[in-house]
Every structure is written in structure tokens, then in C-alpha cells.
Design a protein around this motif. Structure first.
Motif, PDB file in Angstrom:
ATOM      1  N   LEU A  14       0.816  -1.211   0.000  1.00 48.43           N
ATOM      2  CA  LEU A  14       0.000   0.000   0.000  1.00 48.43           C
ATOM      3  C   LEU A  14       0.848   1.259   0.000  1.00 48.43           C
ATOM      4  N   GLY A  15       2.112   1.120   0.360  1.00 47.41           N
ATOM      5  CA  GLY A  15       3.005   2.279   0.363  1.00 47.41           C
ATOM      6  C   GLY A  15       2.704   3.256   1.473  1.00 47.41           C
ATOM      7  N   THR A  16       2.198   2.796   2.593  1.00 48.52           N
ATOM      8  CA  THR A  16       1.880   3.661   3.721  1.00 48.52           C
ATOM      9  C   THR A  16       2.681   3.246   4.927  1.00 48.52           C
ATOM     10  N   SER A  17       2.840   4.159   5.867  1.00 44.77           N
ATOM     11  CA  SER A  17       3.538   3.854   7.110  1.00 44.77           C
ATOM     12  C   SER A  17       2.569   3.234   8.094  1.00 44.77           C
ATOM     13  N   PHE A  18       3.104   2.508   9.064  1.00 44.03           N
ATOM     14  CA  PHE A  18       2.261   1.857  10.053  1.00 44.03           C
ATOM     15  C   PHE A  18       2.971   1.824  11.385  1.00 44.03           C
ATOM     16  N   VAL A  19       2.211   1.531  12.433  1.00 41.54           N
ATOM     17  CA  VAL A  19       2.745   1.364  13.780  1.00 41.54           C
ATOM     18  C   VAL A  19       2.689  -0.108  14.111  1.00 41.54           C
ATOM     19  N   ALA A  20       3.789  -0.698  14.491  1.00 43.35           N
ATOM     20  CA  ALA A  20       3.862  -2.128  14.760  1.00 43.35           C
ATOM     21  C   ALA A  20       2.996  -2.472  15.944  1.00 43.35           C
ATOM     22  N   PRO A  21       2.403  -3.679  15.962  1.00 45.67           N
ATOM     23  CA  PRO A  21       1.616  -4.094  17.122  1.00 45.67           C
ATOM     24  C   PRO A  21       2.465  -4.209  18.365  1.00 45.67           C
ATOM     25  N   ALA A  22       1.797  -4.350  19.499  1.00 45.68           N
ATOM     26  CA  ALA A  22       2.503  -4.309  20.777  1.00 45.68           C
ATOM     27  C   ALA A  22       3.499  -5.436  20.925  1.00 45.68           C
ATOM     28  N   ASP A  23       3.163  -6.660  20.413  1.00 42.39           N
ATOM     29  CA  ASP A  23       4.060  -7.794  20.593  1.00 42.39           C
ATOM     30  C   ASP A  23       5.287  -7.707  19.711  1.00 42.39           C
ATOM     31  N   VAL A  24       5.254  -6.872  18.647  1.00 37.37           N
ATOM     32  CA  VAL A  24       6.405  -6.739  17.762  1.00 37.37           C
ATOM     33  C   VAL A  24       7.126  -5.429  18.020  1.00 37.37           C
ATOM     34  N   ALA A  25       6.446  -4.444  18.621  1.00 37.47           N
ATOM     35  CA  ALA A  25       7.056  -3.134  18.842  1.00 37.47           C
ATOM     36  C   ALA A  25       8.241  -3.212  19.782  1.00 37.47           C
ATOM     37  N   GLU A  26       8.213  -4.154  20.715  1.00 35.24           N
ATOM     38  CA  GLU A  26       9.333  -4.288  21.636  1.00 35.24           C
ATOM     39  C   GLU A  26      10.605  -4.673  20.901  1.00 35.24           C
ATOM     40  N   GLU A  27      10.465  -5.473  19.832  1.00 29.79           N
ATOM     41  CA  GLU A  27      11.641  -5.891  19.084  1.00 29.79           C
ATOM     42  C   GLU A  27      12.097  -4.812  18.113  1.00 29.79           C
ATOM     43  N   LEU A  28      11.139  -4.095  17.492  1.00 32.40           N
ATOM     44  CA  LEU A  28      11.492  -3.118  16.477  1.00 32.40           C
ATOM     45  C   LEU A  28      11.789  -1.746  17.060  1.00 32.40           C
ATOM     46  N   GLY A  29      11.206  -1.443  18.212  1.00 31.45           N
ATOM     47  CA  GLY A  29      11.343  -0.108  18.757  1.00 31.45           C
ATOM     48  C   GLY A  29      10.403   0.839  18.036  1.00 31.45           C
ATOM     49  N   ASP A  30      10.709   2.093  18.049  1.00 32.14           N
ATOM     50  CA  ASP A  30       9.882   3.093  17.390  1.00 32.14           C
ATOM     51  C   ASP A  30      10.132   3.033  15.892  1.00 32.14           C
ATOM     52  N   PRO A  31       9.111   2.728  15.029  1.00 32.99           N
ATOM     53  CA  PRO A  31       9.340   2.611  13.595  1.00 32.99           C
ATOM     54  C   PRO A  31       9.875   3.888  12.977  1.00 32.99           C
ATOM     55  N   SER A  32       9.507   5.032  13.495  1.00 28.56           N
ATOM     56  CA  SER A  32       9.999   6.278  12.925  1.00 28.56           C
ATOM     57  C   SER A  32      11.476   6.500  13.200  1.00 28.56           C
ATOM     58  N   GLN A  33      12.039   5.817  14.209  1.00 30.54           N
ATOM     59  CA  GLN A  33      13.453   5.971  14.539  1.00 30.54           C
ATOM     60  C   GLN A  33      14.275   4.739  14.186  1.00 30.54           C
ATOM     61  N   THR A  34      13.685   3.797  13.486  1.00 32.45           N
ATOM     62  CA  THR A  34      14.400   2.587  13.121  1.00 32.45           C
ATOM     63  C   THR A  34      15.440   2.919  12.059  1.00 32.45           C
ATOM     64  N   PRO A  35      16.697   2.546  12.236  1.00 35.75           N
ATOM     65  CA  PRO A  35      17.728   2.869  11.240  1.00 35.75           C
ATOM     66  C   PRO A  35      17.534   2.033   9.985  1.00 35.75           C
ATOM     67  N   THR A  36      18.048   2.543   8.879  1.00 36.51           N
ATOM     68  CA  THR A  36      17.949   1.826   7.616  1.00 36.51           C
ATOM     69  C   THR A  36      18.995   0.721   7.558  1.00 36.51           C
ATOM     70  N   LEU A  37      18.734  -0.227   6.670  1.00 30.71           N
ATOM     71  CA  LEU A  37      19.637  -1.367   6.486  1.00 30.71           C
ATOM     72  C   LEU A  37      20.239  -1.282   5.099  1.00 30.71           C
ATOM     73  N   ASN A  38      21.534  -1.315   5.034  1.00 33.58           N
ATOM     74  CA  ASN A  38      22.236  -1.182   3.765  1.00 33.58           C
ATOM     75  C   ASN A  38      22.448  -2.584   3.157  1.00 33.58           C
ATOM     76  N   VAL A  39      21.336  -3.184   2.768  1.00 37.36           N
ATOM     77  CA  VAL A  39      21.358  -4.503   2.117  1.00 37.36           C
ATOM     78  C   VAL A  39      20.506  -4.411   0.864  1.00 37.36           C
ATOM     79  N   GLN A  40      21.078  -4.760  -0.260  1.00 36.26           N
ATOM     80  CA  GLN A  40      20.350  -4.715  -1.523  1.00 36.26           C
ATOM     81  C   GLN A  40      19.772  -6.099  -1.830  1.00 36.26           C
ATOM     82  N   VAL A  41      18.520  -6.089  -2.248  1.00 34.03           N
ATOM     83  CA  VAL A  41      17.830  -7.331  -2.603  1.00 34.03           C
ATOM     84  C   VAL A  41      17.336  -7.201  -4.028  1.00 34.03           C
ATOM     85  N   LYS A  42      17.611  -8.214  -4.824  1.00 32.67           N
ATOM     86  CA  LYS A  42      17.197  -8.223  -6.223  1.00 32.67           C
ATOM     87  C   LYS A  42      16.610  -9.589  -6.565  1.00 32.67           C
TER      88      LYS A  42
END
Length: 262
Positions: A14-42
Motif C-alpha cells: 500500500l506504500g503507507t507507514s504503520f505502527v507495529a503491534p505491541a508484541d512486535v514493537a518491543e523488538e522493532l522499537g519506534d518505527p519512525s526511529q528505526t535505522p535503515t539497512l544497507n542490504v540490496q535485494v534483487k
């Protein structure tokens, strides 16, 4: 993790941002502050044609996913999944049609290296044009990232039929056997009774020996009989009938009358 992957695929499509559910938010932290990953996938499609990517019903679609780790530390590819969506004819009208199989890998890629992983799925849908979305969940330490691997248009088609296909040959043989069985039944019920039946004694009569017509001779005691082949089989006639009775002599009872002399 699988629940997180499904949610990630949905919002990536959908190309929209979302807020992770409570059980996954603990692992991901704040989605707006999550650092990017420099891994290319093709994503590479070995069976692709010049006219586009075709997904054949009933046959596995083979996809090669190439991961290039440009991070200073190792990363691990945890899951890869996907979904099929209706084409983007108008903005906001695309909807999901089918979720594809989620495959778990757990493959670690060292820093500065690449890894190719296979991903396959199979469809059984009406021939149509769809949008394929593939995403991978990659872990760096205790942080998980969702990387989009492919998001493009594919064609769902039926397999090409051939007369040398074993399934087609078996179908032809089955239909031929059914047709022959129905034809035989119809012949015995509706056609055969109207034809003259063969006599059973015909074979037995053919075993009788033929008469040699050219060897007939007249007999003084009766009509001409054949002197060659006999017209009957003697082994079937009782022996007392084969013996001819002897002629009996009749004795006169009195003297013969004298002839009158003139």
C-alpha cells in the motif's frame, strides 16, 4: 515473526507507514526511529520471457533472490514471503488476491558479501495480469528490517498443451476405451439380434468326407454307387447294419409241369 511479515507485506504494497503491534514493537522499537539497512535485494526470474514474467498454473515459479550485504557487520535473512494483488488500474483500488508461501531461511551473510537464495511458489488461478510483491525480513543483531525484493506485474497463464503430454495421452486412451465399450454394448443390444445367427452344426457337417464324383460305376444289383470316397462315416453305423443279408433260395414245392408237345 510470521505475523510481522504479513503486516509488513501489506503496508509495503500500500506504500503507507504503520505502527507495529505491541508484541512486535518491543523488538522493532519506534518505527519512525528505526535505522535503515544497507542490504540490496534483487529478484531474478530464470524462466522469464522477453514478453514479460509468466507464472504458469500448476508449475512452480522459480525466483532467485540475490542479497548483497553492504553493512559493516553480518546480517541474517530470516523470512521471505509474498502476495498477489490486482493491477494498479487506478490509485487506491488494488486489492490482495492471494498470500504466497512464507519460507524461513535463517541464512547469515557476512559483511561485504552476497548470497543467492531460491524462492518458489505455485498458483492455480484464472489467467490474468496481477502484481507480485515479494519482501524479505532481515535481522541485524536484535533488530529486524523488512526489505522489498520485488514489486511488479506478472502474467498468470495456463500451461501449454501438447499431444505428447502423458496426461493428454492417458485422457485420449481413456476416452477411446469408453467409446469402444459403449459401441460394443450398443452393437450387442440393437444391431446383433437383427443379423442371421450361424448354425452350430455347420462345423460338424464340414467334417464329413466328400464323394469322389468321377469314380462312379454302374452296379448290376442296383443304382450306381461311388467306388472311391464314401459319403458316410462307418464308425457311426452299427456293425450289424453294415453286413448285407444273404439271398435265400426258394425251393419249389412240386414237379414242373411238362410242356405239351404239339
Amino acid at each position: 515473526m510470521r505475523r510481522f511479515l504479513d503486516i509488513a507485506l501489506l503496508f509495503l504494497s500500500l506504500g503507507t507507514s504503520f505502527v507495529a503491534p505491541a508484541d512486535v514493537a518491543e523488538e522493532l522499537g519506534d518505527p519512525s526511529q528505526t535505522p535503515t539497512l544497507n542490504v540490496q535485494v534483487k529478484a531474478n526470474f530464470p524462466d522469464a520471457e522477453i514478453f514479460g514474467i509468466k507464472i504458469v498454473n500448476g508449475k512452480p515459479a522459480n525466483i532467485q533472490l540475490s542479497f548483497t550485504n553492504q553493512e559493516p557487520e553480518p546480517v541474517a535473512v530470516q523470512f521471505v514471503g509474498g502476495s498477489l494483488w490486482t493491477p494498479d488500474l487506478n490509485a487506491g483500488t488494488s486489492r490482495i488476491l492471494r498470500n504466497l508461501t512464507t519460507k524461513q531461511y535463517g541464512v547469515e551473510i557476512p559483511a561485504g558479501e552476497s548470497e543467492t537464495l531460491p524462492y518458489t511458489f505455485q498458483t492455480n488461478m484464472h489467467p490474468q495480469e496481477l502484481r507480485l510483491n515479494l519482501a524479505a525480513v532481515i535481522a541485524r543483531g536484535n533488530t529486524f528490517f523488512t526489505q522489498q525484493a520485488f514489486n511488479g506485474t506478472v502474467q498468470v497463464v495456463e500451461p501449454n498443451s501438447s499431444i505428447f503430454d502423458p496426461q493428454i495421452i492417458f485422457l485420449y486412451l481413456f476416452l477411446l476405451a469408453c467409446t469402444a465399450g459403449v459401441g460394443y454394448f450398443f452393437y450387442n443390444i440393437w444391431i446383433a439380434p437383427y443379423f442371421p445367427q450361424k448354425k452350430k452344426g455347420k462345423a460338424a457337417r464340414n467334417q464329413v468326407k466328400k464323394i469322389d464324383v468321377g469314380s462312379e460305376k454302374p452296379d448290376t444289383d442296383g443304382p450306381a454307387v461311388a467306388t472311391g470316397m464314401k459319403a458316410y462315416a462307418e464308425e457311426w453305423i452299427p456293425s450289424h447294419h453294415l453286413q448285407r443279408p444273404e439271398a435265400r433260395r426258394v425251393k419249389s414245392g412240386g414237379p414242373r409241369p411238362k410242356s405239351r408237345q404239339g
